[in-house]
Scaffold this motif. Sequence first.
Motif, mmCIF file in Angstrom:
data_model
loop_
_atom_site.group_PDB
_atom_site.id
_atom_site.type_symbol
_atom_site.label_atom_id
_atom_site.label_comp_id
_atom_site.label_asym_id
_atom_site.label_seq_id
_atom_site.Cartn_x
_atom_site.Cartn_y
_atom_site.Cartn_z
ATOM 1 N N ALA A 79 -57.820 -58.946 41.410
ATOM 2 C CA ALA A 79 -57.094 -60.329 41.942
ATOM 3 C C ALA A 79 -55.764 -60.074 42.656
ATOM 4 C CB ALA A 79 -57.116 -61.366 40.569
ATOM 5 N N LEU A 80 -55.175 -58.963 41.881
ATOM 6 C CA LEU A 80 -53.834 -58.969 42.517
ATOM 7 C C LEU A 80 -53.902 -57.972 44.053
ATOM 8 C CD1 LEU A 80 -51.650 -57.784 39.306
ATOM 9 C CD2 LEU A 80 -51.632 -59.741 40.658
ATOM 10 N N ARG A 81 -55.093 -57.016 43.815
ATOM 11 C CA ARG A 81 -55.208 -56.509 45.212
ATOM 12 C C ARG A 81 -55.769 -57.331 46.417
ATOM 13 N NH1 ARG A 81 -58.130 -50.699 45.125
ATOM 14 N NH2 ARG A 81 -58.850 -50.631 47.354
ATOM 15 N N ALA A 82 -56.780 -58.184 45.737
ATOM 16 C CA ALA A 82 -57.170 -59.430 46.876
ATOM 17 C C ALA A 82 -56.072 -59.964 47.242
ATOM 18 C CB ALA A 82 -58.351 -60.050 46.093
ATOM 19 N N GLY A 83 -55.283 -60.224 46.403
ATOM 20 C CA GLY A 83 -54.196 -61.155 46.898
ATOM 21 C C GLY A 83 -53.171 -60.496 47.924
ATOM 22 N N ARG A 84 -52.908 -59.294 47.505
ATOM 23 C CA ARG A 84 -52.055 -58.185 48.499
ATOM 24 C C ARG A 84 -52.989 -58.267 49.867
ATOM 25 N NH1 ARG A 84 -51.668 -55.124 44.198
ATOM 26 N NH2 ARG A 84 -53.399 -53.886 44.727
ATOM 27 N N GLU A 85 -54.161 -58.107 49.923
ATOM 28 C CA GLU A 85 -54.843 -58.209 51.213
ATOM 29 C C GLU A 85 -55.114 -59.293 51.762
ATOM 30 O OE1 GLU A 85 -58.793 -56.193 50.132
ATOM 31 O OE2 GLU A 85 -57.625 -54.171 49.249
ATOM 32 N N LEU A 86 -55.119 -60.525 51.064
ATOM 33 C CA LEU A 86 -55.412 -61.870 51.782
ATOM 34 C C LEU A 86 -53.966 -62.450 52.346
ATOM 35 C CD1 LEU A 86 -57.722 -63.545 49.197
ATOM 36 C CD2 LEU A 86 -58.119 -62.884 51.576
ATOM 37 N N GLY A 87 -52.813 -61.769 51.601
ATOM 38 C CA GLY A 87 -51.573 -62.088 52.069
ATOM 39 C C GLY A 87 -51.333 -61.596 53.498
ATOM 40 N N THR A 88 -51.354 -60.174 53.395
ATOM 41 C CA THR A 88 -51.429 -59.546 54.587
ATOM 42 C C THR A 88 -52.140 -60.233 55.807
ATOM 43 O OG1 THR A 88 -50.847 -57.322 53.481
ATOM 44 C CG2 THR A 88 -51.678 -57.297 55.807
ATOM 45 N N ALA A 89 -53.581 -60.384 55.607
ATOM 46 C CA ALA A 89 -54.391 -60.872 56.467
ATOM 47 C C ALA A 89 -53.763 -62.183 56.890
ATOM 48 C CB ALA A 89 -55.798 -61.319 55.937
ATOM 49 N N ARG A 90 -53.382 -62.919 56.178
ATOM 50 C CA ARG A 90 -52.646 -64.400 56.461
ATOM 51 C C ARG A 90 -51.440 -64.064 57.469
ATOM 52 N NH1 ARG A 90 -51.661 -68.959 51.943
ATOM 53 N NH2 ARG A 90 -53.876 -68.857 52.268
ATOM 54 N N ARG A 91 -50.701 -62.972 56.875
ATOM 55 C CA ARG A 91 -49.393 -62.952 57.951
ATOM 56 C C ARG A 91 -49.879 -62.344 59.280
ATOM 57 N NH1 ARG A 91 -47.739 -61.623 52.747
ATOM 58 N NH2 ARG A 91 -48.120 -59.389 53.221
#
Length: 96
Positions: A79-91
Amino acid sequence: VGREITTIEGLGSPESLSAVQQAFWQEDALQCGFCTAGLVVSTTALLEGNPEASEDEVREACAGHLCRCGTYHHVFDAALRAGRELGTARREGGGR
Ligand code: FES
């Protein structure tokens, strides 16, 4: 009325995993898979609203799920890994 329900079938496919599904695979976050669909859906719902969720927030979002195989640490890491990736993708203007 006016609500939408997304099940695991609505998140990615074997050929194109969602970011959360990919992270579960990468972090070895499942054994028998019985609990996995629910954990992926709950994690996705959390991260869609808050991709920078803390581990405590992830734990709370997943609290209603029981994993008899005990993969919790892997699930939280995923979950934390996906969050980092989604946050980066969103930015960067990307999506799911
Ligand atoms: S992976 Fe088996 S119950 Fe969770």
